[in-house]
Design a protein around this motif. Structure first.
Motif, PDB file in Angstrom:
ATOM      1  N   LEU A  60       0.839  -1.202   0.000  1.00  0.00           N
ATOM      2  CA  LEU A  60       0.000   0.000   0.000  1.00  0.00           C
ATOM      3  C   LEU A  60       0.873   1.251   0.000  1.00  0.00           C
ATOM      4  O   LEU A  60       0.586   2.211  -0.716  1.00  0.00           O
ATOM      5  N   ASN A  61       1.938   1.243   0.785  1.00  0.00           N
ATOM      6  CA  ASN A  61       2.854   2.392   0.783  1.00  0.00           C
ATOM      7  C   ASN A  61       3.483   2.583  -0.594  1.00  0.00           C
ATOM      8  O   ASN A  61       3.639   3.714  -1.064  1.00  0.00           O
ATOM      9  N   PHE A  78       0.947   4.063  -2.908  1.00  0.00           N
ATOM     10  CA  PHE A  78       0.737   5.454  -2.483  1.00  0.00           C
ATOM     11  C   PHE A  78       1.870   6.361  -2.952  1.00  0.00           C
ATOM     12  O   PHE A  78       1.645   7.436  -3.508  1.00  0.00           O
ATOM     13  N   ARG A  79       3.117   5.925  -2.762  1.00  0.00           N
ATOM     14  CA  ARG A  79       4.282   6.741  -3.144  1.00  0.00           C
ATOM     15  C   ARG A  79       4.295   7.013  -4.641  1.00  0.00           C
ATOM     16  O   ARG A  79       4.607   8.116  -5.083  1.00  0.00           O
ATOM     17  N   ILE A  83       1.389   9.627  -5.306  1.00  0.00           N
ATOM     18  CA  ILE A  83       1.640  10.987  -4.799  1.00  0.00           C
ATOM     19  C   ILE A  83       2.785  11.640  -5.565  1.00  0.00           C
ATOM     20  O   ILE A  83       2.877  12.863  -5.641  1.00  0.00           O
ATOM     21  N   MET A 139      -9.245   1.504  -1.874  1.00  0.00           N
ATOM     22  CA  MET A 139      -9.368   2.621  -2.811  1.00  0.00           C
ATOM     23  C   MET A 139      -9.587   3.927  -2.044  1.00  0.00           C
ATOM     24  O   MET A 139      -8.954   4.950  -2.330  1.00  0.00           O
ATOM     25  N   LYS A 140     -10.477   3.893  -1.045  1.00  0.00           N
ATOM     26  CA  LYS A 140     -10.764   5.088  -0.247  1.00  0.00           C
ATOM     27  C   LYS A 140      -9.516   5.563   0.495  1.00  0.00           C
ATOM     28  O   LYS A 140      -9.286   6.760   0.637  1.00  0.00           O
ATOM     29  N   ALA A 141      -8.721   4.614   0.990  1.00  0.00           N
ATOM     30  CA  ALA A 141      -7.494   4.972   1.709  1.00  0.00           C
ATOM     31  C   ALA A 141      -6.551   5.745   0.786  1.00  0.00           C
ATOM     32  O   ALA A 141      -6.022   6.792   1.156  1.00  0.00           O
ATOM     33  N   LEU A 142      -6.366   5.249  -0.435  1.00  0.00           N
ATOM     34  CA  LEU A 142      -5.469   5.921  -1.382  1.00  0.00           C
ATOM     35  C   LEU A 142      -6.070   7.239  -1.870  1.00  0.00           C
ATOM     36  O   LEU A 142      -5.346   8.220  -2.051  1.00  0.00           O
ATOM     37  N   TYR A 159      -7.964   9.259  -0.212  1.00  0.00           N
ATOM     38  CA  TYR A 159      -7.807  10.242   0.864  1.00  0.00           C
ATOM     39  C   TYR A 159      -6.348  10.692   0.971  1.00  0.00           C
ATOM     40  O   TYR A 159      -6.062  11.883   1.069  1.00  0.00           O
ATOM     41  N   ALA A 160      -5.427   9.731   0.939  1.00  0.00           N
ATOM     42  CA  ALA A 160      -4.013  10.060   1.135  1.00  0.00           C
ATOM     43  C   ALA A 160      -3.489  10.939   0.014  1.00  0.00           C
ATOM     44  O   ALA A 160      -2.643  11.802   0.242  1.00  0.00           O
ATOM     45  N   ASP A 206      -5.527  12.706  -2.172  1.00  0.00           N
ATOM     46  CA  ASP A 206      -6.522  13.708  -2.561  1.00  0.00           C
ATOM     47  C   ASP A 206      -6.892  13.558  -4.039  1.00  0.00           C
ATOM     48  O   ASP A 206      -6.886  14.534  -4.793  1.00  0.00           O
TER      49      ASP A 206
END
Lengths: 229, 229
Positions: free
Chosen positions: B96-97, B100-101, B104, B134-137, B139-140, B142
């Motif tokens: 997940l990290n 995310f990276r 972002i 999906m919601k976690a990503l 939010y993180a 935007d």
């Protein structure tokens, strides 16, 4: 920090740190040379413990191993709520499913989040913060988490209560435009944005939050505050 | 199913399955005695592949190992988007990290989600589905994910295009009040809610979605459809 303390101003450290107990957090800062004690720190875990006790809530903890001691005195048998912090490596697929199953099985699911941060930076790169996992559980269970910690109004209010200062006479210094500056202002405090730490130049065009002033660092913030006494 | 096929009606299987290739999915259903072939299945992964090709997107995949072959022909070097499916055990903290990276770090983050389910049931209990992560990503970072699969309008439209039938002449049969019934209706189709599978009695009071009819099972749905020919 020493200049603030010498001036007689009341001081409180407000942190969203949930990867360690206040004891560990304070030791780390002391090791860096800061004059700070556990009694001066307002942090999400003890704030959550107050809520748990007040409402007879028994938490299932999805938190960092190092934070668990903060909940030593809390009854955790037969959980009727879930407390989520920055669990880091504990954010496993199995642990998230377990927290989810407990929540969805509750007649009225209660999810308490120790902060709502999106991400933070560590030496090995950016990491998803508690807020992202909070959103996952909120969506899956169709609940709204109760956020303890910055930017929650109650969190700033309890920090102010602990030093006995009304918000109009208090000033927040922080590097996080939303959680520090925005949160403090919504509580009636003034707030200085420091241009260090997680500050990014684009923060100066933030659509919602306008700090009362910008300062280049903590020392400059202290200069301004002491000048106005 | 055999009665529908014998009647000459055109048939399409619309699934949000993203834990396996269509091949595996079809084999499983064939093993249960269903007359079904890969060519009759509309699924999120091939729909996503079409989007990726159209827009020259090179995905980083956060999906189940068994789904990866669906993306064999897609260029995945130097990713400029993230595709998230029901990755199950692959939903690790590290993975997940990583997703995310990458997101972002993109000038304009593109997140494609293979469905937006909240959770599903397996023999060993409820599991968080792709929608939660999906919601976690979202939010993180935007960002707003682009959802491929039910209930997305484009997904039903491509299923209809594949059999050459306009929505007004098509009928959806499904057990999911939101993803099957609601999604099909928003696309201009009629929709039958079966009272089997993930159906729950409270679905009959759903605040947003009202099926065109309820049926106790698939056989009853076929009865109704064949009667009206």
């Amino acid at each position: 920090l020493n200049r603030i303390k010498a001036s007689g101003l009341k001081l409180r450290f407000c942190t969203n740190e949930t990867q360690a107990t206040r004891e560990k957090f304070v030791k780390k800062l002391q090791g860096m040379g800061f004059d700070i004690s556990v009694a001066e720190v307002t942090a999400p875990a003890p704030a959550a413990c107050r809520i748990l006790k007040e409402r007879s809530l028994r938490p299932h903890l999805l938190v960092h191993d190092d934070l668990v001691p903060e909940f030593d005195e809390i009854d955790k048998t037969n959980p009727n709520c879930v407390v989520i912090g920055d669990a880091a490596e504990n954010f496993t697929y199995a642990n998230l499913n377990e927290a989810f199953r407990l929540l969805i099985g509750m007649e009225k699911p209660v999810l308490i989040a120790l902060g709502r941060g999106r991400y933070y930076k560590e030496t090995d790169g950016l990491k998803l913060d508690v807020g992202a996992y909070m959103k996952a559980l909120e969506y899956a269970c169709d609940v709204q988490a109760e956020v303890v910690g910055k930017p929650a109004k109650a969190f700033f209010e309890s920090a102010l209560a602990e030093i006995g200062v009304p918000p109009q006479q208090a000033i927040m210094i922080g590097d996080d435009i939303v959680n520090d500056v925005g949160g403090a202002q919504r509580c009636g405090m003034r707030a200085l944005q420091v241009r260090t730490g997680k500050y990014r130049p684009c923060d100066e065009n933030h659509p919602q939050v306008k700090p009362d002033a910008y300062v280049n660092n903590l020392a400059e913030a202290v200069d301004i505050i002491l000048q106005q006494l």
